[in-house]
Design a protein around this motif. Structure first.
Motif, PDB file in Angstrom:
ATOM      1  N   ASN A 226       0.838  -1.191   0.000  1.00  0.00           N
ATOM      2  CA  ASN A 226       0.000   0.000   0.000  1.00  0.00           C
ATOM      3  C   ASN A 226       0.876   1.245   0.000  1.00  0.00           C
ATOM      4  O   ASN A 226       1.966   1.245   0.584  1.00  0.00           O
ATOM      5  N   ASN A 229      -1.153   6.731   1.089  1.00  0.00           N
ATOM      6  CA  ASN A 229      -2.575   7.042   1.227  1.00  0.00           C
ATOM      7  C   ASN A 229      -3.416   5.784   1.473  1.00  0.00           C
ATOM      8  O   ASN A 229      -4.643   5.835   1.366  1.00  0.00           O
ATOM      9  N   ASP A 230      -2.761   4.692   1.767  1.00  0.00           N
ATOM     10  CA  ASP A 230      -3.398   3.410   2.043  1.00  0.00           C
ATOM     11  C   ASP A 230      -4.109   2.839   0.811  1.00  0.00           C
ATOM     12  O   ASP A 230      -5.059   2.057   0.933  1.00  0.00           O
ATOM     13  N   ASN A 231      -3.641   3.244  -0.376  1.00  0.00           N
ATOM     14  CA  ASN A 231      -4.160   2.657  -1.610  1.00  0.00           C
ATOM     15  C   ASN A 231      -3.299   1.454  -1.990  1.00  0.00           C
ATOM     16  O   ASN A 231      -2.066   1.523  -1.928  1.00  0.00           O
ATOM     17  N   GLN A 232      -3.937   0.395  -2.400  1.00  0.00           N
ATOM     18  CA  GLN A 232      -3.203  -0.817  -2.768  1.00  0.00           C
ATOM     19  C   GLN A 232      -2.550  -0.629  -4.134  1.00  0.00           C
ATOM     20  O   GLN A 232      -3.228  -0.379  -5.135  1.00  0.00           O
TER      21      GLN A 232
END
Length: 298
Positions: A226, A229-232
């Motif tokens: 990730n 921004n905690d996006n995978q």
């Protein structure tokens, strides 16, 4: 003539007095007469061997002799008074003797507390700690390594198949926080990003009498990356990971143990996407080491 008779009378009186004195002395020293019914008289009619009277044992207020005591109290005995039980804490056993087992008064007799300080029945292990996680992939001339310190986590639930041998299902996670990305020798740290592995599977644990344990698991696992921004931004297919643990626990109650364990993870997973130029899909190699604090119910 008269003088001769007087002398004869005087001699008779003296002789009679002497006989009476001898008779009185013999009467004082002679044994008492025995009755015809005296059992100690060997000449009495029907006399035989002398039999001692039976002893009056036990007295009426006491129970039977010790050799006849029952193994358990008869029905109707009231329970012991409060405080009747094992020795107080700190009571030292004699030198060379092991400490007494934990016992409780149960249904009128002593019995060991069932399941106390034993590894049998249901099993639940909770683990949380910290460590180091590294994953690397190579495709042609390109290689990428993601590594860093982070947290480790695990839950295992199952039961004992034999005393001290546990079979369980488990979920495990090892994570690198703000890891270092190294691509073809160039590295950078991405704050707030994360890269880790999650695994699902099962395993076995074995406890020694000292509460040292060994555990091993086979997991189906995948990597997840990730961004800050905690996006995978990356994810592998399911692969496999082998987990090994060695630890030590101390009993905190009859069924709960607290301790610490060292965990080692090693696995391989194929990526789902082409990360490198040329469209090559790499295979990830995983290595992780964690120190975990454990709380185990058994």
């Amino acid at each position: 003539m008269i003088k001769a008779r007087a002398l004869t009378l005087t001699s008779s009186i003296v002789l009679l007095t002497s006989c009476l004195g001898l008779t009185a002395a013999w009467a004082q020293n002679a044994p008492p007469p025995q009755s015809a019914n005296d059992p100690n008289d060997p000449n009495a009619p029907g006399a035989g061997p002398v039999q001692a009277p039976p002893p009056n044992y036990p007295p009426p207020a006491y129970g039977p002799p010790p050799s006849q005591y029952p193994a358990v109290p008869p029905p109707g005995y009231r329970p012991p008074p409060p405080g009747y039980g094992p020795p107080p804490p700190g009571y030292p056993p004699p030198p060379g003797y092991p400490p007494p087992p934990r016992r409780s008064y149960y249904r009128g007799s002593y019995a060991e507390t069932p399941g106390s300080h034993t590894h049998d029945g249901g099993y639940l292990r909770l683990q949380l700690g910290f460590g180091y996680t590294s994953m690397s992939a190579t495709a042609g001339p390109d290689d990428l390594t993601i590594s860093g310190a982070g947290a480790g986590f695990g839950i295992a639930a199952g039961g004992a198949v034999t005393p001290n041998l546990i079979i369980y299902a488990t979920i495990t996670d090892s994570l690198a926080s703000s890891p270092n990305f190294e691509l073809n020798g160039s590295s950078s740290t991405v704050d707030g990003a994360s890269a880790g592995v999650v695994g699902l599977g099962g395993g076995l644990a074995y406890y020694l009498d000292s509460n040292v344990f060994f555990a091993g698991s086979l997991l189906a696992s995948r990597l997840v990356i990730n961004d800050s921004n905690d996006n995978q931004v990356g994810r592998s297919d399911w692969g496999f990971t082998v987990e090994g643990q060695i630890g030590k626990e101390w009993w905190a109650s009859d069924n709960w143990g607290l301790g610490v364990a060292a965990q080692l993870l090693a696995g391989r997973m194929k990526d789902r996407d082409a990360l490198f130029p040329g469209g090559a899909i790499p295979t990830w190699s995983l290595f992780a080491f964690n120190i975990l604090f454990t709380a185990t119910y058994n």
